[in-house]
Design a protein around this motif. Structure first.
Motif, PDB file in Angstrom:
ATOM      1  N   SER A 104       0.894  -1.259  -0.020  1.00  0.00           N
ATOM      2  CA  SER A 104      -0.031  -0.075   0.185  1.00  0.00           C
ATOM      3  C   SER A 104       0.734   1.219  -0.122  1.00  0.00           C
ATOM      4  O   SER A 104       0.627   2.301  -0.608  1.00  0.00           O
ATOM      5  CB  SER A 104      -0.927   0.020   1.250  1.00  0.00           C
ATOM      6  N   LYS A 105       1.821   1.267   0.766  1.00  0.00           N
ATOM      7  CA  LYS A 105       2.716   2.342   0.666  1.00  0.00           C
ATOM      8  C   LYS A 105       3.462   2.354  -0.486  1.00  0.00           C
ATOM      9  O   LYS A 105       4.024   3.661  -0.887  1.00  0.00           O
ATOM     10  CB  LYS A 105       3.634   2.206   2.078  1.00  0.00           C
ATOM     11  N   ASP A 106       4.065   1.508  -1.214  1.00  0.00           N
ATOM     12  CA  ASP A 106       4.610   1.602  -2.183  1.00  0.00           C
ATOM     13  C   ASP A 106       3.788   2.075  -3.406  1.00  0.00           C
ATOM     14  O   ASP A 106       4.164   2.851  -4.126  1.00  0.00           O
ATOM     15  CB  ASP A 106       5.121   0.237  -2.723  1.00  0.00           C
ATOM     16  N   ALA A 107       2.491   1.825  -3.363  1.00  0.00           N
ATOM     17  CA  ALA A 107       1.685   2.382  -4.326  1.00  0.00           C
ATOM     18  C   ALA A 107       1.256   3.662  -4.043  1.00  0.00           C
ATOM     19  O   ALA A 107       1.278   4.448  -5.088  1.00  0.00           O
ATOM     20  CB  ALA A 107       0.146   1.529  -4.163  1.00  0.00           C
ATOM     21  N   LEU A 108       1.410   4.274  -2.831  1.00  0.00           N
ATOM     22  CA  LEU A 108       1.105   5.540  -2.470  1.00  0.00           C
ATOM     23  C   LEU A 108       2.500   6.254  -3.137  1.00  0.00           C
ATOM     24  O   LEU A 108       1.997   7.320  -3.761  1.00  0.00           O
ATOM     25  CB  LEU A 108       1.139   5.893  -0.855  1.00  0.00           C
ATOM     26  N   TRP A 109       3.387   5.946  -2.821  1.00  0.00           N
ATOM     27  CA  TRP A 109       4.567   6.528  -3.419  1.00  0.00           C
ATOM     28  C   TRP A 109       4.724   6.545  -4.858  1.00  0.00           C
ATOM     29  O   TRP A 109       5.098   7.500  -5.596  1.00  0.00           O
ATOM     30  CB  TRP A 109       6.034   5.886  -2.757  1.00  0.00           C
ATOM     31  N   ARG A 110       4.289   5.550  -5.539  1.00  0.00           N
ATOM     32  CA  ARG A 110       4.466   5.411  -7.004  1.00  0.00           C
ATOM     33  C   ARG A 110       3.412   6.104  -7.710  1.00  0.00           C
ATOM     34  O   ARG A 110       3.708   6.555  -8.771  1.00  0.00           O
ATOM     35  CB  ARG A 110       4.484   4.069  -7.497  1.00  0.00           C
ATOM     36  N   HIS A 111       2.325   6.248  -7.131  1.00  0.00           N
ATOM     37  CA  HIS A 111       1.237   7.181  -7.700  1.00  0.00           C
ATOM     38  C   HIS A 111       1.060   8.496  -7.304  1.00  0.00           C
ATOM     39  O   HIS A 111       0.142   9.207  -7.566  1.00  0.00           O
ATOM     40  CB  HIS A 111       0.019   6.341  -7.616  1.00  0.00           C
TER      41      HIS A 111
END
Length: 213
Positions: free
Chosen positions: A169-176
């Motif tokens: 979820s945090k990777d998704a936040l950071w990537r988007h």
């Protein structure tokens, strides 16, 4: 039996932050970002979290502007809300996890209560500060809501903890972030939690009042 230990709270704090500065390379951060980073390290006792800490450009400034404007503060769980420094909050922080509507929404939609509670954020979401420290599903749902046209918060502090979905979820936040037009402070990987999320926001509250360590 005698114990020799420091009792002065200010002396304890000064020495803690002296050691944090000694043990941590903060040179890549702005002054205000470093204050947030040090507060997080102080809260978990681990300077190594610096390797996973991320700030979007302007995240701290956006958070400070929101605080000074009296923006809504939205928390995924009560533990985050209760960890905030109440005497510095100009407006009450909100958590709808235990709202009467939430269990029914979760059951109807076949989702977690943390996800369902975000539906009750909608009237408060524009230019808010979002604090997600426990539930990866809440962070994923927030991203979906913004993607689908929901009002954007001024800042997302995304630090859910755990083994299922937390890092993702945090990777998704950071990537988007750029794609969604979000400002964010994130702690990548499995680490995180309510205490760290509250600590990051508490650091911003102190900075907004000119309190530095």
């Amino acid at each position: 039996m005698h114990f020799d230990y420091e009792k002065d709270p200010l002396a304890i704090e000064r020495e803690s932050f002296r050691q944090i500065r000694e043990l941590t390379d903060l040179t890549s951060l702005t002054q205000d970002e470093a204050q947030v980073a040090m507060r997080l390290i102080h809260s978990c006792g681990d300077p190594q979290i610096m390797a996973q800490l991320r700030f979007t450009p302007g995240a701290v400034e956006a958070g400070l502007a929101a605080i000074r404007a009296g923006a809504s503060v939205l928390c995924d769980v009560e533990m985050v809300r209760h960890g905030l420094t109440k005497r510095m909050l100009e407006t009450p922080a909100h958590c709808f996890l235990n709202a009467p509507e939430t269990p029914g929404l979760a059951k109807t939609n076949g989702e977690t209560r943390c996800m369902a509670a975000l539906e009750l954020w909608r009237p408060l979401l524009a230019d808010s500060v979002v604090l997600i420290g426990n539930a990866p599903t809440a962070l994923f749902r927030l991203l979906e809501m913004v993607r689908d046209g929901a009002p954007k918060p001024a800042l997302v502090i995304g630090m859910p903890v755990g083994f299922v979905g937390a890092a993702e979820s945090k990777d998704a936040l950071w990537r988007h972030c750029d794609e969604l037009g979000l400002q964010a402070i994130a702690l990548l990987g499995r680490q995180g939690g309510s205490a760290l999320t509250a600590s990051a926001f508490n650091a911003l509250l102190r900075i907004s009042r000119g309190i530095y360590f």
